[in-house]
Scaffold this active site. Structure first.
Site, PDB file in Angstrom:
ATOM      1  N   VAL A 227       0.845  -1.199   0.000  1.00  0.00           N
ATOM      2  CA  VAL A 227       0.000   0.000   0.000  1.00  0.00           C
ATOM      3  C   VAL A 227       0.879   1.247   0.000  1.00  0.00           C
ATOM      4  O   VAL A 227       1.837   1.341   0.777  1.00  0.00           O
ATOM      5  CB  VAL A 227      -0.955   0.004   1.219  1.00  0.00           C
ATOM      6  CG1 VAL A 227      -1.849   1.238   1.203  1.00  0.00           C
ATOM      7  CG2 VAL A 227      -1.800  -1.262   1.258  1.00  0.00           C
TER       8      VAL A 227
ATOM      9  N   LYS B  44      -3.539   0.577  -3.259  1.00  0.00           N
ATOM     10  CA  LYS B  44      -3.288  -0.808  -2.859  1.00  0.00           C
ATOM     11  C   LYS B  44      -2.914  -1.608  -4.102  1.00  0.00           C
ATOM     12  O   LYS B  44      -3.703  -1.722  -5.036  1.00  0.00           O
ATOM     13  CB  LYS B  44      -4.535  -1.400  -2.186  1.00  0.00           C
ATOM     14  CG  LYS B  44      -4.328  -2.808  -1.654  1.00  0.00           C
ATOM     15  CD  LYS B  44      -5.410  -3.182  -0.646  1.00  0.00           C
ATOM     16  CE  LYS B  44      -5.270  -4.607  -0.164  1.00  0.00           C
ATOM     17  NZ  LYS B  44      -6.260  -4.976   0.856  1.00  0.00           N
TER      18      LYS B  44
ATOM     19  N   ASP C 223     -11.982 -11.303   7.485  1.00  0.00           N
ATOM     20  CA  ASP C 223     -10.636 -11.093   8.032  1.00  0.00           C
ATOM     21  C   ASP C 223     -10.720  -9.936   9.027  1.00  0.00           C
ATOM     22  O   ASP C 223      -9.856  -9.065   9.076  1.00  0.00           O
ATOM     23  CB  ASP C 223      -9.636 -10.781   6.910  1.00  0.00           C
ATOM     24  CG  ASP C 223      -8.187 -10.884   7.391  1.00  0.00           C
ATOM     25  OD1 ASP C 223      -7.954 -11.456   8.476  1.00  0.00           O
ATOM     26  OD2 ASP C 223      -7.291 -10.371   6.703  1.00  0.00           O
TER      27      ASP C 223
HETATM   28  P1  ADP Z   1      -3.307  -6.425   3.568  1.00  0.00           P
HETATM   29  O1  ADP Z   1      -4.083  -7.404   2.795  1.00  0.00           O
HETATM   30  O2  ADP Z   1      -1.892  -6.318   3.165  1.00  0.00           O
HETATM   31  O3  ADP Z   1      -3.503  -6.561   5.073  1.00  0.00           O
HETATM   32  P2  ADP Z   1      -4.726  -3.893   3.922  1.00  0.00           P
HETATM   33  O4  ADP Z   1      -5.838  -3.436   3.047  1.00  0.00           O
HETATM   34  O5  ADP Z   1      -5.080  -4.331   5.293  1.00  0.00           O
HETATM   35  O6  ADP Z   1      -3.934  -5.023   3.131  1.00  0.00           O
HETATM   36  O7  ADP Z   1      -3.671  -2.728   3.996  1.00  0.00           O
HETATM   37  C1  ADP Z   1      -2.471  -2.851   4.703  1.00  0.00           C
HETATM   38  C2  ADP Z   1      -2.221  -1.643   5.581  1.00  0.00           C
HETATM   39  O8  ADP Z   1      -2.167  -0.464   4.777  1.00  0.00           O
HETATM   40  C3  ADP Z   1      -3.331  -1.395   6.584  1.00  0.00           C
HETATM   41  O9  ADP Z   1      -3.116  -2.074   7.767  1.00  0.00           O
HETATM   42  C4  ADP Z   1      -3.270   0.096   6.780  1.00  0.00           C
HETATM   43  O10 ADP Z   1      -2.299   0.428   7.740  1.00  0.00           O
HETATM   44  C5  ADP Z   1      -2.805   0.591   5.426  1.00  0.00           C
HETATM   45  N1  ADP Z   1      -3.944   1.023   4.608  1.00  0.00           N
HETATM   46  C6  ADP Z   1      -4.641   0.307   3.715  1.00  0.00           C
HETATM   47  N2  ADP Z   1      -5.619   1.017   3.145  1.00  0.00           N
HETATM   48  C7  ADP Z   1      -5.544   2.237   3.694  1.00  0.00           C
HETATM   49  C8  ADP Z   1      -6.284   3.466   3.536  1.00  0.00           C
HETATM   50  N3  ADP Z   1      -7.296   3.558   2.663  1.00  0.00           N
HETATM   51  N4  ADP Z   1      -5.919   4.518   4.254  1.00  0.00           N
HETATM   52  C9  ADP Z   1      -4.905   4.446   5.139  1.00  0.00           C
HETATM   53  N5  ADP Z   1      -4.172   3.350   5.334  1.00  0.00           N
HETATM   54  C10 ADP Z   1      -4.481   2.259   4.636  1.00  0.00           C
HETATM   55 MG    MG Z   2      -4.894  -6.035   6.443  1.00  0.00          MG
END
Ligand code: ADP
Ligand code: MG
Length: 475
Positions: free
Chosen positions: A227, A248, A364
């Site tokens: 991300v 992402k 999740d």
């Molecule tokens: P993964 O499948 O790798 O866990 P996530 O969607 O949980 O993917 O994203 C990983 C991390 O990136 C999150 O824990 C968060 O800290 C950060 N993150 C993801 N999307 C956002 C967002 N829209 N705004 C701020 N931080 C984000």
């Molecule tokens: Mg996550």
């Protein structure tokens, strides 16, 4: 090939695919104005790609001219510059966000066999037949976590008795939990990895088109995604770009998506498409699924990132946080007991909304995927979310409930329901078992009932709920 050797080869391949390391501290790595040398390289690659595509188009024209209407034709395929994977651009260029239709909403189950039995008279074989049942149990081993070694049993005509299958399943679950703990440790120790050149190209195009102003750096590298943070660029006629965005990028190394196989393989919404797709497209499907799920949640008013655009395996959404600092995960923030209680009731309501209004189970949900921002909880990471009638949907919901319950009970929220009460409150089901094992068994029985319904009637149950809407809990 030994497993060790296979792992080493896989690692080599991954390192080749993700060669560069970009840390957030390094500052912007793709900007509109200050194009660094790697962007020059990118520009050159883009031009080369355009040139190669033109060359291929010319080649196709010549091929057509030479072959004409002749029954015997020659092919110039071997002289193409662009690999067919990269040249399926007509489909690539589709802006999936413009697909108003949510293909996953459709109820399109496959049915085999419809009748639940084969044969006639004394030769009749029903689904309760020992051999059929044993084979089915063997096939169900595929649902175990991928790192759980089940040997070649699935390929062989092995028949597992219910007793053996249940013992294996228990073992698979405890292995899954153990491996999740190990992974967590590993994740924190590995160096951050950035994206492959093709993805950088995609990101560069987003900056080049003015949609994004600057991509400042990486905020998270996970198992399946990376991300980035970006500052939004200019709005177009139909799109307002938020001032700060999160990008992402779903990782395209093929072993990663295997971990999530079980979420989509059995999903009716995917069955038709899954088998026909190449792995690259399946990864894009994850991104697509996250987009559709986020949109459903937005429509229900659940606090979550707003989708900006989806391009291939790259999803741009609004950033939850401020000035490049992402909102903390619930697990990392210390809340006052009052806020903790508030967060709990909010999550309870969000889980109900998700289930009832979005027809989704997060699958999740834990303190890792909930952010605390602006005095409330925001849900993220919904690419794996499934509909409640997914063959394992209720199990996923129960797992979510367990995580939420445990987190808030440990966090001192006296009002927090236990996982079973929470499950009933969210689903509206009235499972009365007073211990975890029986409760889980009832959940699986419901799932099985749904599966059997699919087998017999060619469609899944529209809902599990027989008790009407679940009660609304409020402070
Ligand atoms: P993964 O499948 O790798 O866990 P996530 O969607 O949980 O993917 O994203 C990983 C991390 O990136 C999150 O824990 C968060 O800290 C950060 N993150 C993801 N999307 C956002 C967002 N829209 N705004 C701020 N931080 C984000
Ligand atoms: Mg996550």
């Amino acid at each position: 090939m030994s497993e060790q050797l296979a792992k080493e080869l896989q690692l080599e391949e991954e390192n080749a695919a993700f060669p560069e390391v970009v840390a957030a501290a390094e500052g912007p790595f793709i900007t509109g104005e200050n194009i660094d040398t790697s962007s020059d390289l990118m520009l050159a690659q883009m031009l080369q790609m355009e040139f190669d595509k033109e060359y291929d188009a010319q080649l196709r024209r010549e091929e057509k001219k030479i072959n004409g209407d002749s029954k015997v034709s020659i092919s110039f395929e071997n002289y193409r510059k662009v690999h067919p994977y990269d040249s399926d651009s007509s489909e690539d260029e589709v802006d999936w966000q413009d697909t108003r239709h949510d293909p996953y909403r459709a109820d399109k189950p496959t049915t085999t066999p419809r009748r639940g039995f084969i044969g006639k008279g004394k030769d009749i074989t029903t689904k309760h037949d020992e051999v059929v049942c044993g084979r089915k149990n063997t096939a169900r081993m595929e649902n175990f976590a991928p790192e759980f070694q089940v040997g070649d049993g699935i390929g062989m005509d092995l028949k597992l008795s219910n007793q053996v299958f249940n013992a294996l399943k228990q073992h698979a679950y405890s292995e899954e939990r153990r491996s999740a703990r190990l992974h967590e440790k590993k994740e924190h120790s590995t160096a951050e990895k950035a994206v492959d050149p093709k993805t950088r190209l995609l990101l560069y195009k987003m900056v080049n088109s003015g949609m994004l102003e600057t991509i400042t750096g990486c905020i998270s590298t996970g198992k399946e995604s990376v991300v980035f943070h970006a500052y939004g660029g200019n709005a177009t006629e139909d799109k307002v770009i938020p001032p700060e965005c999160a990008i992402k990028v779903f990782k395209t190394t093929l072993n990663e998506f295997k971990n999530r196989d079980k979420y989509i393989k059995d999903d009716y919404r995917f069955k038709d498409r899954f088998s026909k797709l190449n792995p690259r497209k399946i990864i894009r499907m994850w991104a697509e699924k996250e987009m559709h799920n986020l949109t459903r949640m937005q429509n229900a008013g659940i606090p979550c990132p707003q989708v900006v655009i989806l391009k291939k395996h790259v999803l741009v959404m609004s950033f939850i946080g401020q000035d490049q600092v992402p909102a903390p995960k619930l697990k990392d923030v210390t809340l006052s007991s009052e806020d903790m209680k508030k967060a709990y009731y909010q999550i309870l309501n969000m889980m109900q909304q998700l289930y009832r209004e979005c027809n989704l189970v997060h699958a999740d949900l834990s303190e890792y995927n909930m952010l605390w921002h602006d005095g409330k909880v925001w849900l993220i990471d919904v690419s794996q979310s499934v509909e409640p009638t997914h063959p394992h949907g209720l199990e996923f919901l129960f797992r979510d409930c367990r995580n939420v319950s445990q987190f808030f009970q440990k966090g001192g929220v006296a009002e927090a329901l236990n996982e079973r009460e929470l499950f009933n409150a969210v689903s509206g089901l009235n499972i009365t078992a007073d211990n975890e094992v029986d409760f889980q068994a009832e959940i699986e029985a419901l799932e099985k009932m749904n599966e059997d319904h699919v087998q017999n009637h060619g469609k899944k149950l529209s809902t599990f709920s027989s008790e009407g809407d679940p009660p609304i809990y409020d402070e």
